[in-house]
Write a protein that holds these residues in place. Sequence first.
Motif, short mmCIF file in Angstrom:
data_model
loop_
_atom_site.label_atom_id
_atom_site.label_comp_id
_atom_site.label_asym_id
_atom_site.label_seq_id
_atom_site.Cartn_x
_atom_site.Cartn_y
_atom_site.Cartn_z
N ARG A 197 0.84 -1.20 0.00
CA ARG A 197 0.00 0.00 0.00
C ARG A 197 0.87 1.24 0.00
N PHE A 198 0.49 2.23 -0.84
CA PHE A 198 1.19 3.50 -0.91
C PHE A 198 0.48 4.54 -0.04
N LEU A 199 1.27 5.44 0.52
CA LEU A 199 0.75 6.64 1.18
C LEU A 199 1.56 7.81 0.65
N VAL A 200 0.89 8.75 -0.05
CA VAL A 200 1.55 9.91 -0.64
C VAL A 200 1.40 11.09 0.29
N THR A 201 2.52 11.67 0.71
CA THR A 201 2.51 12.85 1.58
C THR A 201 3.45 13.88 0.97
N GLY A 202 2.90 14.79 0.19
CA GLY A 202 3.73 15.77 -0.50
C GLY A 202 4.60 15.09 -1.54
N ASN A 203 5.90 15.34 -1.50
CA ASN A 203 6.82 14.74 -2.46
C ASN A 203 7.29 13.35 -2.02
N GLN A 204 6.93 12.95 -0.80
CA GLN A 204 7.36 11.66 -0.29
C GLN A 204 6.27 10.61 -0.49
N ARG B 298 2.89 -15.63 11.36
CA ARG B 298 3.75 -14.50 11.71
C ARG B 298 3.90 -13.61 10.48
N SER B 299 3.56 -12.34 10.62
CA SER B 299 3.69 -11.39 9.53
C SER B 299 4.54 -10.21 9.98
N THR B 300 5.45 -9.79 9.13
CA THR B 300 6.32 -8.65 9.43
C THR B 300 5.97 -7.50 8.51
N ILE B 301 5.79 -6.31 9.09
CA ILE B 301 5.48 -5.11 8.31
C ILE B 301 6.78 -4.40 7.96
N TYR B 302 6.93 -4.10 6.68
CA TYR B 302 8.10 -3.37 6.20
C TYR B 302 7.66 -2.08 5.50
N THR B 303 8.59 -1.14 5.40
CA THR B 303 8.31 0.11 4.70
C THR B 303 9.53 0.55 3.90
N ARG B 304 9.27 1.22 2.79
CA ARG B 304 10.29 1.88 1.99
C ARG B 304 9.71 3.18 1.49
N THR B 305 10.54 4.15 1.17
CA THR B 305 10.09 5.38 0.55
C THR B 305 10.49 5.36 -0.92
N TYR B 306 9.70 6.06 -1.73
CA TYR B 306 9.95 6.13 -3.17
C TYR B 306 10.07 7.59 -3.58
#
Length: 219
Positions: A117-124, A175-183
């Motif tokens: 899932r994406f979350l757009v916050t300004g340019n991030q 067991r599920s692990t949540i990860y995040t990256r920025t684009y």
Amino acid sequence: PIVRASSLNERLTMPDVAAEGDRIYVVYRQANIKLIRSTDRGKTWSVPVDIGPAMRVTNAPTIAVRGEKIIVVWPALVDTQGLAAFQLFSAQSNDGGNTFSSPKRITNTPEDTFSPRFLVTGNQVMLLWLETPLAQALGSISTMQRPDFSPESVDELYNTRIKQGSLEDRLTRVRSTIYTRTYNFDTEIFSSPSKVDVLRSQSLPHIFTLYGPLDGSLF
């Protein structure tokens, strides 16, 4: 209807939507990942554009938009370290969705990836997803048994395998692990993955929507 299946056996599922100004973009799963777009607030729609047409076993995609630039991420079943596992792929468009780059694999793990899932916050742009050792949780799975690997079919497979063991074992088996990256839309580069949290549950969780930031928090 804005798009129809070409046959009774062909399902259109797992849509995600992004909008900016008068333009609306919808990505969805129809075996591979497809996109349709409207430039007049939904009055008319383009023909579907194939994204990764060679990938036939896919899962829920997600989309983010800034101007003419579009990024789509989705899980696809591929060979990973000798095992079949869902990995995340991305494709970019710089012309408003007319054409897309070739799919680029952005995860390499023996565990299965789900619910990007994406979350757009300004340019991030922030991407969140789940990684689950699906083979460990479900046992041996034939891809011919459930060729679509939808969340519903995965849950059904899981529910057939929770009859053994204690209640405590069953409640924490997955067991599920949540990860995040920025684009970055300008460089078209993802940051390195960062682990957020580990969940243990009775069944496979899914991320449906992200909200934020609100007081520095995401929901």
